[in-house]
Design an enzyme around this catalytic site. Structure first.
Site: not given
Lengths: 374, 626
Positions: B327, B383
């Site tokens: 991420s 997300c």
């Protein structure tokens, strides 16, 4: 009183020869002070002993010397046989005989004993000389030379052999016999030089020679083939001589000498020291001194009154030449390395005494000619 | 008649004497010719030979340059010590000699083993060390018995020492004995060969290797008169050695230490860079090793231990190992979307907890999804679905092009060797990478997981830190470097390694500011909030968790998975967020969630660097233990 004593001492001395010998011996001390200063006391001692031996030999008339020829020769040969049977080994060679009280090297005895014997033999055959006498002389010569070469001691063998051959030559061996030997010799040397690659191959064995003797000849032909091993002596002494140049690096300034690049620099290779430190000038001076000694010896021979004196004087003079030539030849790299000292200069009592004995005999022969004439 | 014969005899004898005289003169002429040849014609040659004999050039090894950190703390130093050395070619029976030596000098089995190893690697006429660092007593004992040991010598040598041991070993590297390959390489350059005549050692890794030319110095020479035995008699002339130059690093060793200790016994890497210059402040690869082991030739036991350890301590994880960024890739993806105009900051997607592509479902990390998500929220809550769809919208070519500009997939050019390129996935890369035609084709489905830093993505932590620093510097990219100054050993002149702006990535300031804001909120309210609770400075950061093994259809549960198969934890950050002094990337191998194990390390590093706060000896938490 003093004058009479001086006369008594000086009587058997040949002034010219003595002056030369004294000069050479002084020069030897001078050179040794550079090559090996630690040994100078021993060198002076040897010099004194040498001079004493020379005076004693000069005092013995040749007629009395003749009587010593046969016993000396027989004793020498017997001792050589004893060495072969019971001798002490050192560095792979049997040269010494241990007599409990002292160790002796009988081959040294033959350096004088051999010419003495052959001169005596030809004296006996005076006026009756036949071809077979030369054959007998060669047999008398071959026995001790063979024993010495077998030890092995190539240097001494060469000196004894040459001493004997000189007698035979002066005794009148026909040129017809001498010429072929010389020609064969030249061809032989030429053959070895031209075929060195083949015959110097490690697996090739030379008949009648030890491996180390073969190596000496092979390294003479190509010293660079083994620069740190067997060629080391020849290479380093050549460098010493060459780098000395015309005038030398100066006494005690030879780098090859002082930094121990020259092996055996006080004994067999002392000539490299002279060449390096005193240059070509020094070499020529030494050569002239040697020529004068040999020349004086040959004059003494030419004027000697008996066959014995004549032959002995001639052979002793040429023996002196052999020492000088073989030594300087090997040190400068044109002859193989064999154990022959530089006459009167190399350190070592035995060789000096033997040489002085020979010179003394020369003086005795010179003195007795004048004595007989007067 | 009788009389006449005698007369004839004498005259014949005299002729023979004459012949002998001629013979003597010929022979002596031969000698004279030889003397003239040697002493006059070849004089120059033999004089040179004699000089060569006499004069030996003894190299004087220069003192190797020191390496100090940005604060002047010494990281490498030299000391002089006695070594017992053997020249194998001059020793007849090595084992017997070593046994005899053992009676005088303490020789351990490991010394013997190391000597055997050196013997196998070198030529027998080289002098090889058997024992190093002899005590004065041992030296005295050996000297007294020296005559018994031809070919064995005591030598005073300079040794390299790394006083901090394992600390910063990967960046410092080490020196070791010159091997055959290096020797050949040195001998190709004549000047270099001369300069290495007195050297046994050369830099093998890290700065010791890459700055070898600066550190080595210039070998001096002493002209010595030697005798036939090679013993020095006197010195004739001397050209002193010039010591190697000193390196002053950008690295702060205290910061490095805090960073290394923050890892505890976990494996991983950390790179901290000063964004405005490219100066590397800390370069961590864990585990480390002790470079001192290599200096004298490493013994087989230690070598095997280092080489066969499952932790691979010799691996330089910061610049060589490539990992998926997870991420931490998202802020760069978002920046790419803004820069290329593929998605606006305000565009909102709905995240049901998965993304469908064809008939394949890409799951979000959060079961049930994050609901409505805009770009800011996508970074703060990390997300996945947002980035699945973003990647799909951008397409692989655009992603590869943008990420390539930030330095992903290429070497950063840091001043130590061993950097790898990693993998910036693209159709072109795939075509080159695979042999089979069906493998060479890029499938659109492969683009989806690229968006969350997975898939073929594979970058070094160095690259990740480099990209973070570029972002922190508003798009100005500097070449990373460890050395700040090279100090000339002779003059003391400081030569600055100037910050080299490689390029300015064409980014809009408003886009950068937007990403920065989102990253600040990550540490304030988002995934990194717990680690940065109560920080007095603003930190822009992003957590990351990189999958090591894909677990098909299973819920990832850290406790249930074998430690080695757990996810890698990552964190990137720069601070203070509005005036960045430090940018960094960290990865903890199999550390689980980035927020849990990587972010606290960053917190400790930043606290020290910005506040001077030294952590209170609290052992860093173990992976997976909460």
């Amino acid at each position: 009183m003093l004058g009479r004593l001086y006369k008594r001492i000086a009587a058997p001395i040949d002034p010219f020869l003595f002056a030369l010998v004294a000069l050479l011996l002084a020069f030897a001390c001078f050179v040794q002070l550079s090559a090996s200063p630690d040994r100078i006391q021993a060198q002076l001692m040897n010099t004194l002993i040498g001079l004493l031996v020379m005076w004693i030999a000069a005092s013995i008339p040749p007629q009395r010397l003749q009587h010593l020829a046969v016993p000396l020769y027989v004793l020498g040969v017997l001792l050589l046989i004893a060495v072969a049977l019971f001798g002490d080994s050192a560095k792979g060679a049997k040269r010494w005989l241990n007599l409990k009280v002292m160790r002796i090297q009988p081959s040294e005895l033959l350096k004088i004993g051999m010419p003495l014997m052959l001169a005596w033999y030809f004296q006996q055959r005076e006026g009756l000389l036949k071809a077979r006498d030369f054959f007998a002389a060669i047999v008398l010569l071959a026995v001790p030379v063979g024993l010495i070469a077998k030890q092995p001691d190539l240097g001494t063998a060469i000196l004894v052999l040459s001493g004997g051959l000189f007698i035979i030559f002066f005794a009148g061996l026909s040129w017809k016999l001498i010429a072929p030997v010389i020609i064969a010799g030249i061809i032989g040397v030429a053959a070895i030089v031209s075929a060195q690659d083949q015959i110097c191959a490690p697996e090739v064995r030379w008949p009648g020679m030890r491996d180390y003797q073969k190596h000496r000849i092979c390294t003479l032909l190509a010293p660079a083939s083994d620069p740190l091993g067997k060629g080391f002596h020849t290479i380093q002494s050549s460098i010493a001589i060459g780098s000395g140049g015309s005038f030398g690096k100066g006494w005690r300034n030879g780098t090859q000498t002082q930094l121990e690049f020259i092996p055996e620099r006080h004994t067999d290779f002392v000539f490299a020291v002279i060449s390096e430190e005193l240059g070509l000038i020094g070499n020529l001076g030494l050569l002239i001194a040697y020529i004068l000694v040999i020349g004086r010896g040959l004059i003494i021979a030419a004027n000697a009154t008996s066959v014995f004196s004549r032959l002995l004087a001639g052979a002793l003079s040429l023996s002196f030449f052999t020492y000088a030539f073989v030594n300087m030849g090997m040190v400068s790299g044109i002859l193989p390395v064999v154990g022959v000292p530089l006459p009167l200069i190399s350190y070592g009592g035995t060789a000096l005494v033997t040489l002085c004995l020979g010179l003394g005999i020369l003086m005795s022969i010179a003195h007795n000619r004048t004595f007989l004439q007067s | 008649m009788e009389f006449k014969t005698a007369e004839e005899e004498i005259s014949r004898f005299r002729k023979r004497v004459l012949a002998a005289t001629v013979f003597v003169l010929i022979c002596f002429s031969l000698l004279i010719a030889r003397f003239v040849w040697l002493q006059v014609v070849r004089y120059d040659y033999y004089r040179t030979r004699a000089e060569d004999n006499r004069i030996s050039l003894v190299p004087i090894e220069p003192n190797r340059g020191l390496i100090v950190d940005s604060q002047g703390v010494v990281l490498t130093r030299n000391y002089s010590a006695y070594t017992l050395e053997i020249t194998p070619a001059r020793v007849a029976n090595l084992d017997a000699t070593i046994d005899e030596l053992a009676a005088l000098v303490d020789i351990q089995p490991k010394d013997r083993k190391r000597f055997k190893k050196l013997l196998d690697e070198s030529k027998t006429f080289e002098s090889l060390p058997l024992r190093n660092r002899l005590t004065d007593e041992e030296v005295a004992r050996f000297i007294a018995q020296r005559y018994r040991f031809p070919g064995v010598e005591i030598k005073a040598r300079l040794f390299r020492q790394y006083p901090n041991g394992e600390l910063a070993s990967h960046l410092l590297g080490y020196i070791g004995r010159i091997n055959d390959r290096e020797k050949k390489e040195i001998e190709e350059d004549e000047e270099r060969a001369a300069n290495y005549r007195g050297s046994d050692h050369i830099g093998k890794a890290g700065l010791e290797q890459s700055y070898e030319e600066e550190l080595h110095g210039i070998t001096g020479f002493e002209q010595v008169e030697v005798d036939a035995g090679g013993r020095a008699v006197r010195s004739l002339a001397r050209t002193p050695a010039v010591p190697g130059n000193k390196l002053i690093l950008t690295v702060d060793i205290q910061l490095q230490k805090i960073a290394e200790e923050a890892f505890g016994n976990r494996r991983g890497a950390l790179v901290a860079i000063e964004p405005g210059s490219g100066g590397v402040l800390a370069l961590v690869s864990k585990p480390t090793y002790d470079p001192n082991l290599f200096v004298d030739g490493i013994d087989p036991q230690n070598w095997d231990a280092l080489n066969n350890s499952p932790d691979h301590p010799l691996l330089h994880r910061a610049i060589y190992s490539a990992y998926p960024p997870g991420s931490t890739f998202k802020p760069f993806m978002a920046l790419g979307a803004l820069t290329t105009g593929k998605r606006s900051a305000t565009a909102v997607i709905s995240d049901p907890g998965y993304f469908w592509f064809g008939n394949h479902q890409f799951r979000d990390d959060k079961k049930g999804g994050h609901g409505l998500v805009d770009m800011h929220k996508s970074i703060v809550v990390s997300c996945d679905t947002y980035y699945y769809s973003l990647a799909n919208d951008m397409g692989i070519d655009l992603i590869a092009n943008f990420m390539g500009q930030l330095g992903f997939g290429s070497r950063t050019g840091i001043d130590i060797s061993g950097e790898s390129t990693g993998v910036l996935p693209s159709p072109a890369w795939k075509k080159k990478r695979f042999k089979k035609p069906e493998m060479q084709k890029w499938y659109a489905g492969e683009t989806i997981s690229i968006g969350i830093g997975q898939g073929y993505n594979s970058y070094t932590i160095m690259q990740l830190a480099h990209a973070t620093a570029t972002l922190a510097a508003n798009g100005v990219m500097y070449k990373p470097h460890l050395v700040k100054y090279v100090v000339d050993a002779r003059t003391g002149d400081k030569r600055t390694i100037e910050p080299q702006p490689v390029k300015t990535v064409p980014l809009k300031q408003e886009h950068i500011d937007f990403i920065r804001k989102a990253m600040i909120d990550v540490t304030k309210y988002g995934t990194g909030a717990r680690a940065f609770a109560g920080v007095p400075y603003e930190v822009a950061g992003k957590t990351g968790t990189a999958q090591v093994f894909s677990l098909k259809g299973e819920q990832y549960r850290a406790h249930a998975v074998d430690e080695r198969r757990r996810d890698h934890a990552l964190f990137i950050a720069f601070a203070p967020a509005h005036d960045p002094k430090i940018a960094l990337a960290v990865l903890v191998e199999n550390g689980g969630f980035g927020a849990e194990s990587a972010a606290p390390i960053v917190r400790q590093v930043l606290d020290y660097y910005l506040l001077g706060k030294v952590p209170q000896g609290a052992a860093p938490e173990q992976p997976g233990e909460e």
